[in-house]
Write an enzyme that holds these catalytic residues in place. Sequence first.
Site, PDB file in Angstrom:
ATOM      1  N   PHE A   1     -46.524 -30.192  -9.065  1.00 53.78           N
ATOM      2  CA  PHE A   1     -47.689 -29.779  -9.864  1.00 53.78           C
ATOM      3  C   PHE A   1     -47.824 -28.246  -9.937  1.00 53.78           C
ATOM      4  CE2 PHE A   1     -52.463 -29.114  -8.977  1.00 53.78           C
ATOM      5  CZ  PHE A   1     -52.779 -28.880 -10.302  1.00 53.78           C
TER       6      PHE A   1
ATOM      7  N   THR B   1     -38.850 -35.822  -4.821  1.00 50.45           N
ATOM      8  CA  THR B   1     -39.522 -36.962  -4.194  1.00 50.45           C
ATOM      9  C   THR B   1     -40.322 -37.678  -5.276  1.00 50.45           C
ATOM     10  OG1 THR B   1     -41.569 -35.747  -3.759  1.00 50.45           O
ATOM     11  CG2 THR B   1     -39.844 -35.617  -2.055  1.00 50.45           C
TER      12      THR B   1
ATOM     13  N   ASP C   1     -32.678 -30.533  -0.745  1.00 52.48           N
ATOM     14  CA  ASP C   1     -33.737 -30.714   0.255  1.00 52.48           C
ATOM     15  C   ASP C   1     -33.878 -29.416   1.058  1.00 52.48           C
ATOM     16  OD1 ASP C   1     -35.185 -31.424   2.546  1.00 52.48           O
ATOM     17  OD2 ASP C   1     -34.257 -33.411   2.675  1.00 52.48           O
TER      18      ASP C   1
ATOM     19  N   THR D   1     -52.330 -23.827   2.593  1.00 51.06           N
ATOM     20  CA  THR D   1     -53.532 -24.488   2.106  1.00 51.06           C
ATOM     21  C   THR D   1     -54.758 -24.115   2.943  1.00 51.06           C
ATOM     22  OG1 THR D   1     -54.577 -26.664   1.917  1.00 51.06           O
ATOM     23  CG2 THR D   1     -52.793 -26.488   3.500  1.00 51.06           C
TER      24      THR D   1
ATOM     25  N   LYS E   1     -48.778 -28.525   7.731  1.00 52.23           N
ATOM     26  CA  LYS E   1     -48.825 -27.231   7.021  1.00 52.23           C
ATOM     27  C   LYS E   1     -49.116 -26.110   8.025  1.00 52.23           C
ATOM     28  CE  LYS E   1     -48.565 -26.446   3.173  1.00 52.23           C
ATOM     29  NZ  LYS E   1     -47.390 -26.146   2.291  1.00 52.23           N
TER      30      LYS E   1
ATOM     31  N   PRO F   1     -62.645 -44.872  -7.284  1.00 52.65           N
ATOM     32  CA  PRO F   1     -62.963 -45.197  -5.888  1.00 52.65           C
ATOM     33  C   PRO F   1     -63.447 -43.987  -5.083  1.00 52.65           C
ATOM     34  CG  PRO F   1     -60.594 -45.023  -6.165  1.00 52.65           C
ATOM     35  CD  PRO F   1     -61.183 -44.765  -7.506  1.00 52.65           C
TER      36      PRO F   1
ATOM     37  N   HIS G   1     -61.967 -37.577   7.588  1.00 56.41           N
ATOM     38  CA  HIS G   1     -62.241 -36.892   6.313  1.00 56.41           C
ATOM     39  C   HIS G   1     -63.003 -35.574   6.520  1.00 56.41           C
ATOM     40  CE1 HIS G   1     -63.698 -37.747   1.900  1.00 56.41           C
ATOM     41  NE2 HIS G   1     -63.044 -36.598   2.019  1.00 56.41           N
TER      42      HIS G   1
HETATM   43  P1  NAD Z   1     -46.716 -31.786  -5.273  1.00 57.04           P
HETATM   44  O1  NAD Z   1     -46.781 -32.919  -4.314  1.00 57.04           O
HETATM   45  O2  NAD Z   1     -47.170 -31.975  -6.677  1.00 57.04           O
HETATM   46  O3  NAD Z   1     -45.223 -31.225  -5.350  1.00 57.04           O
HETATM   47  C1  NAD Z   1     -44.422 -31.033  -4.216  1.00 57.04           C
HETATM   48  C2  NAD Z   1     -43.005 -30.767  -4.712  1.00 57.04           C
HETATM   49  O4  NAD Z   1     -42.170 -30.511  -3.551  1.00 57.04           O
HETATM   50  C3  NAD Z   1     -42.377 -31.958  -5.460  1.00 57.04           C
HETATM   51  O5  NAD Z   1     -41.719 -31.517  -6.621  1.00 57.04           O
HETATM   52  C4  NAD Z   1     -41.377 -32.524  -4.442  1.00 57.04           C
HETATM   53  O6  NAD Z   1     -40.282 -33.192  -5.051  1.00 57.04           O
HETATM   54  C5  NAD Z   1     -40.966 -31.263  -3.708  1.00 57.04           C
HETATM   55  N1  NAD Z   1     -40.447 -31.551  -2.350  1.00 57.04           N
HETATM   56  C6  NAD Z   1     -41.012 -32.332  -1.394  1.00 57.04           C
HETATM   57  N2  NAD Z   1     -40.231 -32.373  -0.300  1.00 57.04           N
HETATM   58  C7  NAD Z   1     -39.155 -31.571  -0.567  1.00 57.04           C
HETATM   59  C8  NAD Z   1     -38.009 -31.196   0.181  1.00 57.04           C
HETATM   60  N3  NAD Z   1     -37.802 -31.661   1.435  1.00 57.04           N
HETATM   61  N4  NAD Z   1     -37.121 -30.355  -0.385  1.00 57.04           N
HETATM   62  C9  NAD Z   1     -37.305 -29.893  -1.657  1.00 57.04           C
HETATM   63  N5  NAD Z   1     -38.372 -30.233  -2.412  1.00 57.04           N
HETATM   64  C10 NAD Z   1     -39.290 -31.052  -1.878  1.00 57.04           C
HETATM   65  O7  NAD Z   1     -47.508 -30.599  -4.567  1.00 57.04           O
HETATM   66  P2  NAD Z   1     -48.503 -29.494  -5.163  1.00 57.04           P
HETATM   67  O8  NAD Z   1     -49.854 -30.056  -5.243  1.00 57.04           O
HETATM   68  O9  NAD Z   1     -47.878 -28.849  -6.334  1.00 57.04           O
HETATM   69  O10 NAD Z   1     -48.499 -28.464  -3.931  1.00 57.04           O
HETATM   70  C11 NAD Z   1     -47.516 -27.425  -3.852  1.00 57.04           C
HETATM   71  C12 NAD Z   1     -47.775 -26.608  -2.590  1.00 57.04           C
HETATM   72  O11 NAD Z   1     -49.097 -26.069  -2.650  1.00 57.04           O
HETATM   73  C13 NAD Z   1     -47.712 -27.434  -1.303  1.00 57.04           C
HETATM   74  O12 NAD Z   1     -47.074 -26.655  -0.321  1.00 57.04           O
HETATM   75  C14 NAD Z   1     -49.164 -27.670  -0.930  1.00 57.04           C
HETATM   76  O13 NAD Z   1     -49.322 -27.783   0.461  1.00 57.04           O
HETATM   77  C15 NAD Z   1     -49.830 -26.416  -1.477  1.00 57.04           C
HETATM   78  N6  NAD Z   1     -51.239 -26.546  -1.883  1.00 57.04           N
HETATM   79  C16 NAD Z   1     -51.619 -27.541  -2.741  1.00 57.04           C
HETATM   80  C17 NAD Z   1     -52.953 -27.588  -3.162  1.00 57.04           C
HETATM   81  C18 NAD Z   1     -53.450 -28.667  -4.109  1.00 57.04           C
HETATM   82  O14 NAD Z   1     -54.673 -28.808  -4.259  1.00 57.04           O
HETATM   83  N7  NAD Z   1     -52.590 -29.422  -4.771  1.00 57.04           N
HETATM   84  C19 NAD Z   1     -53.874 -26.637  -2.695  1.00 57.04           C
HETATM   85  C20 NAD Z   1     -53.437 -25.659  -1.803  1.00 57.04           C
HETATM   86  C21 NAD Z   1     -52.109 -25.603  -1.424  1.00 57.04           C
HETATM   87  O1  DAU Z   2     -57.681 -28.056  -0.066  1.00 55.05           O
HETATM   88  C1  DAU Z   2     -56.360 -27.996  -0.540  1.00 55.05           C
HETATM   89  C2  DAU Z   2     -55.761 -29.380  -0.487  1.00 55.05           C
HETATM   90  O2  DAU Z   2     -56.384 -30.129  -1.524  1.00 55.05           O
HETATM   91  C3  DAU Z   2     -54.243 -29.394  -0.643  1.00 55.05           C
HETATM   92  O3  DAU Z   2     -53.674 -28.720   0.450  1.00 55.05           O
HETATM   93  C4  DAU Z   2     -53.736 -30.834  -0.703  1.00 55.05           C
HETATM   94  O4  DAU Z   2     -52.332 -30.836  -0.946  1.00 55.05           O
HETATM   95  C5  DAU Z   2     -54.446 -31.543  -1.836  1.00 55.05           C
HETATM   96  O5  DAU Z   2     -54.039 -32.895  -1.878  1.00 55.05           O
HETATM   97  C6  DAU Z   2     -55.957 -31.453  -1.651  1.00 55.05           C
HETATM   98  O6  DAU Z   2     -56.404 -32.250  -0.514  1.00 55.05           O
HETATM   99  P1  DAU Z   2     -57.730 -33.147  -0.598  1.00 55.05           P
HETATM  100  O7  DAU Z   2     -57.652 -34.198   0.425  1.00 55.05           O
HETATM  101  O8  DAU Z   2     -58.960 -32.308  -0.634  1.00 55.05           O
HETATM  102  O9  DAU Z   2     -57.507 -33.750  -2.113  1.00 55.05           O
HETATM  103  P2  DAU Z   2     -57.689 -35.210  -2.695  1.00 55.05           P
HETATM  104  O10 DAU Z   2     -57.545 -35.075  -4.176  1.00 55.05           O
HETATM  105  O11 DAU Z   2     -56.863 -36.216  -2.001  1.00 55.05           O
HETATM  106  O12 DAU Z   2     -59.225 -35.523  -2.365  1.00 55.05           O
HETATM  107  C7  DAU Z   2     -60.262 -34.646  -2.816  1.00 55.05           C
HETATM  108  C8  DAU Z   2     -61.574 -35.240  -2.321  1.00 55.05           C
HETATM  109  O13 DAU Z   2     -61.815 -36.483  -3.014  1.00 55.05           O
HETATM  110  C9  DAU Z   2     -61.590 -35.596  -0.843  1.00 55.05           C
HETATM  111  O14 DAU Z   2     -62.889 -35.348  -0.316  1.00 55.05           O
HETATM  112  C10 DAU Z   2     -61.299 -37.092  -0.814  1.00 55.05           C
HETATM  113  C11 DAU Z   2     -61.946 -37.580  -2.099  1.00 55.05           C
HETATM  114  N1  DAU Z   2     -61.285 -38.754  -2.722  1.00 55.05           N
HETATM  115  C12 DAU Z   2     -59.945 -38.686  -2.978  1.00 55.05           C
HETATM  116  C13 DAU Z   2     -59.277 -39.757  -3.543  1.00 55.05           C
HETATM  117  C14 DAU Z   2     -57.791 -39.710  -3.799  1.00 55.05           C
HETATM  118  C15 DAU Z   2     -62.046 -39.864  -3.090  1.00 55.05           C
HETATM  119  O15 DAU Z   2     -63.274 -39.907  -2.898  1.00 55.05           O
HETATM  120  N2  DAU Z   2     -61.381 -40.938  -3.670  1.00 55.05           N
HETATM  121  C16 DAU Z   2     -60.030 -40.933  -3.889  1.00 55.05           C
HETATM  122  O16 DAU Z   2     -59.487 -41.942  -4.383  1.00 55.05           O
END
Ligand code: NAD
Ligand code: DAU
Length: 335
Positions: free
Chosen positions: A11, A36, A59, A123, A151, A202, A273
Amino acid sequence: MRLLVCGGAGFIGSDFVRRMLAKHDDLEVVCFDTLTYAGNLDNLRDVATDPRYSFVRGDICERAAVEAAAEGVDAIVNFAAETHVDRSIAEPEAFLHTDILGTHTLLEVVRARGIGRMVQVSTDEVYGSIDVGAFRETDLIKPSSPYSASKAGGDLQVLAYHTTYGVPVMITRGSNTYGPYQYPEKLIPLFVTNALEGGKLPLYGDGMNVRDWLHVDDHCDGIEFVLFNGVPGEVYNIGGGNERTNREITAIIIDELGLTPDVISWVSDRPGHDRRYALDCGKMADAGWTPKVDFEAGLRDTIRWYRDNEWWWSKIKHSTGEFADWRRRWYDERA
Ligand code: NAD
Ligand code: DAU
């Protein structure tokens, strides 16, 4: 400049790849990703034919593969990780492998090859939950889930490699990110796509958990700022300044799609949580960076993107069975 973007098919990583190629004519990007369930080359189809872009499937835990991909690169930005908190509760092992050992492997390659810079994308979850106030970069880390603990393990490796070997690496700690191309297991894309299919939303527990929401373009803008301006060994919080409860997020989705609150299903809470995340982003502001995207406009644009791009998420939710299997396992285990 030649940049190795690990996890660039996910993403946030794919937004970063698209943005860097669009903004910098003189930049080459190698996207390194093991693909993945969360990695998806559809996320990169806009740049697939750009001669400055190349993709390597590999990887980050496999040193030889990383070494080969890192040939001639000036910097590494690491997005690669297992990222979904619920999956880390159900099946933690892969999180320790990729988020700790994978980070260590990248640090070893940067050290051995003398690569000029690395950004480790971390994160806000490493700090844990906070009832009042906001975490600063110097606060203790106190992660709650197997995901955030993994992390945090990666972050500690980074800081140790800087202190011990002088490896030129910075850490960013971003808050909850939203936008197009987010795998539809996370709150916003799950709820929007469920709603578009006539399903339920949910909500866990009382729905009053608070997250600080950051648009993916702002998150990548902040990471780019740290890549070019950050000081090695330093940690940078990147938050959106948009604290909302899950109920508030759900209400906007319901309103934008013209639904009523009876689409919500109240389900049992996520174990461990975290109640609230909040970041003090004064360090980035003092350095000259602040987020730009208005939250409500950004969220409504995002909802409309999922409405208009069913081709992208429908495949994920229905083609392979992986998504449905995971959702069933998650709810079966907690029933
Ligand atoms: P994502 O799950 O959408 O993507 C992760 C990517 O990493 C995928 O393309 C997957 O194929 C690749 N990957 C996983 N394992 C691997 C491996 N062993 N070798 C090579 N590639 C591998 O994740 P995202 O939401 O885009 O998050 C990206 C980064 O940002 C992560 O490090 C996450 O901890 C951090 N982050 C995410 C959020 C969020 O809200 N999504 C917020 C803060 C930080
Ligand atoms: O804060 C940064 C993090 O945000 C990143 O490091 C993580 O990779 C990312 O997944 C995210 O973690 P959260 O646990 O906060 O995100 P998630 O979207 O899973 O959930 C957001 C909030 O919504 C959390 O309070 C749980 C709630 N939730 C989530 C899901 C999937 C629900 O109530 N119902 C659901 O089905």
